[in-house]
Design a protein around this motif. Structure first.
Motif, short mmCIF file in Angstrom:
data_model
loop_
_atom_site.label_atom_id
_atom_site.label_comp_id
_atom_site.label_asym_id
_atom_site.label_seq_id
_atom_site.Cartn_x
_atom_site.Cartn_y
_atom_site.Cartn_z
N LYS A 22 6.08 17.85 17.12
CA LYS A 22 5.12 18.95 16.91
C LYS A 22 5.33 19.50 15.51
O LYS A 22 6.47 19.58 15.05
CB LYS A 22 5.42 20.08 17.88
N ILE A 23 4.26 19.91 14.88
CA ILE A 23 4.37 20.62 13.61
C ILE A 23 3.67 21.96 13.78
O ILE A 23 2.50 22.01 14.19
CB ILE A 23 3.72 19.80 12.47
N MET B 109 5.58 22.77 6.07
CA MET B 109 5.39 21.71 5.09
C MET B 109 6.43 20.63 5.40
O MET B 109 7.63 20.86 5.26
CB MET B 109 5.55 22.23 3.66
N VAL B 110 5.94 19.50 5.87
CA VAL B 110 6.82 18.47 6.43
C VAL B 110 6.71 17.18 5.63
O VAL B 110 5.60 16.72 5.34
CB VAL B 110 6.46 18.20 7.91
N VAL C 8 1.90 15.50 18.64
CA VAL C 8 1.81 14.06 18.89
C VAL C 8 2.65 13.77 20.11
O VAL C 8 3.81 14.15 20.18
CB VAL C 8 2.35 13.29 17.66
N ASN C 9 2.05 13.11 21.09
CA ASN C 9 2.79 12.82 22.31
C ASN C 9 2.71 11.34 22.69
O ASN C 9 1.61 10.79 22.82
CB ASN C 9 2.22 13.68 23.45
N GLY C 10 3.87 10.71 22.83
CA GLY C 10 3.93 9.32 23.29
C GLY C 10 3.04 8.37 22.52
O GLY C 10 2.42 7.48 23.10
N GLU D 268 -1.36 10.95 23.15
CA GLU D 268 -2.31 12.02 22.84
C GLU D 268 -1.95 12.67 21.51
O GLU D 268 -0.79 12.90 21.21
CB GLU D 268 -2.25 13.06 23.96
N ILE D 269 -2.97 12.97 20.72
CA ILE D 269 -2.76 13.71 19.47
C ILE D 269 -3.67 14.93 19.48
O ILE D 269 -4.88 14.80 19.69
CB ILE D 269 -3.10 12.85 18.23
N SER D 270 -3.08 16.11 19.26
CA SER D 270 -3.89 17.33 19.16
C SER D 270 -3.72 17.95 17.78
O SER D 270 -2.64 17.89 17.19
CB SER D 270 -3.45 18.37 20.19
#
Ligand SMILES: Nc1ncnc2c1ncn2[C@@H]1O[C@H](COP(=O)(O)OP(=O)(O)OP(=O)(O)O)[C@@H](O)[C@H]1O
Ligand SMILES: [Mg+2]
Length: 284
Positions: free
Chosen positions: A27-28, A33-34, A7-9, A64-66
């Motif tokens: 980032k994961i 397991m978060v 996940v960015n900004g 941006e989400i990847s």
């Protein structure tokens, strides 16, 4: 290690003066397991819905989400890859996960819909192999006996376990659960968390779970991300969370927090799970 979620900004507004998320980044890694914690209204559900590609972010250049290295949304636009990516993401909500009038087995078989021709799915033409896999998934979550029951007749915890079984059938590599245990009694909550933990440790499924009950974050999730007013105020080992920090995080809500093993003045780390090590059971 490949990142499962990046996940960015990320920002999300609901109207001019309602910024639910404010430029958050994290980032994961695949296999983590978060826990996602934070007071009511801090932005947990909004974040999980954005990651699942169910809603769009603000249209900022950096947003941006990847998922597994592929963009699911960028600058407020859902990407062309989103449909394929969503099939790799299992989503479990607090409630209303099942179609009430369908059997538990059919609800689980629905996990196949993304990967079969639409006409077959519409007619409910599931193969023997798909049914076997669905029963196997129900076995994993301890629900074989309820397979032919209607969705509406299940207890809250059973509904959550059936929804998890559906994600298994779907072949989800990332499981996103939004307060899956919020309305459950402690024993049902533990069963659901035990299953999530098992899928994470044995199958390597990446799990991101928002939790209102912080003690479950401490006991099941090696890493915690804490949100306050749409910003990340903590991202690190769950063990290092202190009662004082949690009190601050939850403000007036913190009186509801029940944290076994955490004395209010101590800033000693809390005993929590670490990757690959069986988590300590909670005392009821
Ligand atoms: N569809 C919507 N329209 C307007 N505002 C919204 C919408 N969805 C969320 N919000 C607002 O965004 C903020 C974050 O909400 P969100 O549901 O993400 O919080 P949460 O951390 O999941 O809270 P809870 O613990 O109560 O579930 C809140 O101020 C909420 O009112
Ligand atoms: Mg929520």
């Amino acid at each position: 290690m490949q990142s499962a979620v990046k996940v960015n900004g990320l920002s999300k507004s609901f109207g001019a003066n309602n910024r639910a998320l404010k430029e958050i980044s994290f980032k994961i890694s695949s296999g983590e397991m978060v826990a996602l914690i934070g007071a009511s209204g801090s932005g947990k559900s909004t974040l999980l819905r954005l990651i699942s590609g169910l809603i769009r972010s603000d249209q900022l250049a950096e947003t941006e989400i990847s998922i597994f290295g592929k963009v699911i949304q960028k600058k407020g636009k859902i990407s062309a890859d989103a449909r394929a990516l969503r099939s790799r993401i299992g989503v479990v909500f607090q409630k209303f996960n099942l179609v009430n009038r369908l059997s538990v087995l059919t609800n689980v078989l629905i996990g196949n819909l993304g990967s079969m021709p639409r006409w077959k799915g519409n007619l409910g033409l599931f193969s023997k192999a798909q049914k076997r896999a669905a029963m196997h998934a129900l076995e994993r979550v301890g629900m074989v006996r309820q397979a032919m029951q209607r969705g509406s007749t299940l207890s809250g915890g059973q509904q959550q376990r059936a929804a998890i079984a559906r994600s298994l059938v779907q072949g989800a590599e990332l499981l996103i659960a939004d307060e899956p245990i919020a309305s459950l009694d402690p024993s049902s909550a533990r069963k659901v968390m035990d299953i999530l933990s098992d899928l994470n440790q044995r199958d390597g499924i990446t799990v991101m779970v928002s939790l209102h009950q912080v003690e479950y974050a401490l006991n099941y999730c090696p890493r915690t991300i804490a949100l306050r007013d749409g910003e990340i105020v903590y991202d690190g080992p769950s063990q290092a969370l202190t009662q004082d920090f949690l009190g601050e995080l939850y403000g007036a809500e913190s009186e509801e927090l029940f944290l076994p093993g955490l004395s209010s003045k101590s800033d000693k780390p809390v005993k929590a799970a670490t990757n690959g090590v069986a988590h300590p059971q909670l005392s009821a």
